[in-house]
Structure formats: C-alpha cells, structure tokens
Design an enzyme around this catalytic site. Structure first.
Site, PDB file in Angstrom:
ATOM      1  N   LYS A 150       0.841  -1.202   0.000  1.00 17.97           N
ATOM      2  CA  LYS A 150       0.000   0.000   0.000  1.00 17.97           C
ATOM      3  C   LYS A 150       0.874   1.250   0.000  1.00 17.97           C
ATOM      4  O   LYS A 150       0.575   2.237  -0.676  1.00 17.97           O
ATOM      5  CB  LYS A 150      -0.934  -0.008   1.215  1.00 17.97           C
ATOM      6  CG  LYS A 150      -2.097   0.953   1.083  1.00 17.97           C
ATOM      7  CD  LYS A 150      -3.176   0.691   2.108  1.00 17.97           C
ATOM      8  CE  LYS A 150      -4.487   0.364   1.448  1.00 17.97           C
ATOM      9  NZ  LYS A 150      -5.607   0.257   2.378  1.00 17.97           N
ATOM     10  N   ARG A 166     -28.781   4.933  -5.541  1.00 18.86           N
ATOM     11  CA  ARG A 166     -29.180   5.638  -6.778  1.00 18.86           C
ATOM     12  C   ARG A 166     -30.387   6.541  -6.506  1.00 18.86           C
ATOM     13  O   ARG A 166     -30.416   7.696  -6.918  1.00 18.86           O
ATOM     14  CB  ARG A 166     -29.548   4.633  -7.887  1.00 18.86           C
ATOM     15  CG  ARG A 166     -28.389   3.965  -8.569  1.00 18.86           C
ATOM     16  CD  ARG A 166     -28.887   3.149  -9.768  1.00 18.86           C
ATOM     17  NE  ARG A 166     -27.809   2.425 -10.428  1.00 18.86           N
ATOM     18  CZ  ARG A 166     -27.945   1.754 -11.574  1.00 18.86           C
ATOM     19  NH1 ARG A 166     -29.147   1.702 -12.167  1.00 18.86           N
ATOM     20  NH2 ARG A 166     -26.905   1.140 -12.119  1.00 18.86           N
ATOM     21  N   LYS A 216     -27.012  -0.675  -3.562  1.00 19.02           N
ATOM     22  CA  LYS A 216     -26.599   0.206  -4.661  1.00 19.02           C
ATOM     23  C   LYS A 216     -27.818   0.901  -5.271  1.00 19.02           C
ATOM     24  O   LYS A 216     -27.758   2.073  -5.641  1.00 19.02           O
ATOM     25  CB  LYS A 216     -25.874  -0.599  -5.757  1.00 19.02           C
ATOM     26  CG  LYS A 216     -24.478  -1.053  -5.376  1.00 19.02           C
ATOM     27  CD  LYS A 216     -23.813  -1.768  -6.558  1.00 19.02           C
ATOM     28  CE  LYS A 216     -22.380  -2.171  -6.240  1.00 19.02           C
ATOM     29  NZ  LYS A 216     -21.689  -2.760  -7.403  1.00 19.02           N
TER      30      LYS A 216
END
Length: 313
Positions: free
Chosen positions: A48, A140, A136
C-alpha cells in the site's frame, strides 16, 4: 503529469482498492488534478505504501480523511468538481455519507458512486449479492432525490477477476485450470468482461462528458461479449488441449451459495446473475437511460478477451 486546466478536478474515494487504483492512475494520465481520500498516509503495509508513492510520483494529492469523518469528507469535496467512489462491498452502504457531504459542499458537478459491475436495476439473483445490489439501488434513488448530477458506471465483469480461471467462479484467484473447468448452468448465457485498466480509462473519459450526465455508462466492448462455453473454446484453442467440463445446474449453485463463506458466497451469487441469467447482455441499452462506452469513445482501443487470454499462456 501535465495538468489540464480545462478538465475537472477529481477526488477518488476508495482509491487504493481493486478498481480505485486504476481510476486514480487514469485520471492523472488524462491531466485531471487528482486527489485521493486516504485514512492513513503512512500505512504499515509495504504494498500500500508503494501504491501511495506511485500516486505521489504521478502528481496525485493524498488528502487525509475518512468516510466516517463528515468534516474531513466535506473539506476534501469542496476542493474538487467530480467525486468518484470506488469503495469495496463492505462500505457500499456507507456511501450515503458521501451524498450528504456532497450536498453540504454544494460544488460538485458530478458524482460517480461505486457501481462497477452489472446494472443493479436489471439483475436477478439471491443473497448475499441481492442485498449488495439493493444497497446500490437505494443509493441511486437517494442521489436522484437529492438532485446530485451523476453517472452510474456499469462495467460488467472485471477481466482480472474472471478470466485467469477461464470463467470458473469456483476457482477465482487460482490461475488457468490444469484439467477441469466448472460451468454454471448450460454455459450459453452471454457475459461481458472488461480489463480493469480499460474500465478506468472509460470512466475518466465520462466525468466531463455531457452525454453521460445523469445516465448509466455501460461497457459492452463487442469483442468481449461471450458465453462461458465460447470462452472455454477460445482457451482450448490457445492452450492446444481440451478440458473436462463439470456442470453445476442452477439448483446446485443455489445450494453452494448457501454453504459458502464470504467472499465466495458473493462471487457465486453474482455468477448466478452473470453466467445463468445472462443479465449483463440480455437487454437493449436505450438512450433514455444509458450510453455505451465503446460507441462514445471509438478512439480508445480496448483489450479484447482474445488478447487478454494470450497473457495467460
């Protein structure tokens, strides 16, 4: 990196993740002033740390902040025009925090939430994927209710997830099969696979494009729409051998999903929609709700499945 003042300033949230790191790189390459929201700017994980160094080397700004720290989120968003969320499955439900911060900041021209898969309004599956999709979908509706300008990116299948195992979802991460390949259902449903670097390039192209505003950006490269049976045939020709096919009917897959642990249960329930339902390619993209990336940007050359499979030889 040469900054282009005409291009929007982009903030990526989840920029060190599977698709996020590609989006950060693509944004910097295209000359966008690019920043990444980072919880820990000096991580102990060497990989990372190396990734963050590559960001800095390409002119990307690391902004210290956190999804759960509203003030830091608002401050980071106030300095940009476009917010791209690429958070992983465990943080999807937390994206309402981004929406509220965008609302408070009041300056965002476009928000791209973490979609990067099948179109959640056109899939049919079971849990745990069904719950992910429902989250999800409710995001929206929240984005639309708050009047936030947006683009939903439906890139379909990540090539680097599905293609190394030649579409065998039970062996994701294991590399090409040695003797047998598991096929879900009859293997005839069409699926779509796009290489992550290409997904990122198309996504970044879309952020300033009026044609993608308040629309779904689908990625359906014509050469990359294949059935599992076709994919296996392509690989058999390249590898110069045939493989034993183990078929799992839908009922068997439903049983497997119930028994599997995270993250295999998610992969299998996504596969029900992709490989049995054919939900990525079984509908027409209507101009009222969507546009297709390879049609919008014919100048961009995408990696075909055929070319990707050559890398596995």
């Amino acid at each position: 990196m040469v900054l282009d003042k005409e291009r929007s300033r982009v903030l990526v949230i989840g920029g060190t993740g599977h698709i996020g790191k590609h989006i950060v790189a693509a944004s910097a390459r295209r000359g966008h002033s690019t920043s990444v929201l980072i919880r820990d700017v000096a991580p102990s994980d060497p990989a990372k740390m190396q990734l963050l160094k590559s960001f800095i080397d390409s002119g990307v700004a690391l902004i210290k902040g956190d999804l759960f720290d509203h003030g830091s989120l608002v401050n980071a968003i106030k300095g940009v025009d476009v917010v791209v969320s690429a958070v992983g499955p465990r943080q999807l439900v937390e994206q309402s925090r981004i929406v509220m911060a965008i609302k408070e900041a009041g300056n965002v021209k476009r928000f791209l939430p973490s979609e990067f898969g099948s179109d959640v309004e056109r899939v049919h599956t079971v849990d745990p994927a069904a719950t992910l999709y429902a989250g999800k979908l409710s995001l929206r509706r929240l984005i639309e209710a708050e009047g936030i300008p947006h683009t939903y990116v439906c890139c379909n299948g990540f090539a680097e997830t599905y293609l190394p195992s030649i579409g065998d979802v039970t062996a994701v991460g294991a590399g090409p099969p040695s003797d047998k390949i598991t096929v879900l259902g009859d293997g005839d449903a069409k699926a779509v696979f796009v290489v992550e670097k290409d997904i990122a390039t198309y996504t970044v192209r879309a952020v300033d494009d009026p044609r993608t505003l308040n629309k779904i950006l689908y990625m359906r490269p014509p050469a990359n729409i294949v059935s599992h049976n076709e994919l296996i045939s392509m690989w058999e020709r390249k590898a110069g051998r045939t493989f034993q096919i183990v078929r799992i009917p839908e009922a068997g897959l439903l049983k497997l999903i119930k028994e599997a642990a995270f993250p295999l249960n998610i992969l299998l329930s996504l596969a029900l929609s992709i490989f049995i339902g054919g939900d990525q390619a079984n509908f027409e993209i209507e101009p009222s709700f969507g546009v297709e990336a390879t049609e919008l940007y014919p100048d961009l050359k995408y990696t075909t499945i055929d070319e990707y499979l050559d890398r596995l030889l």
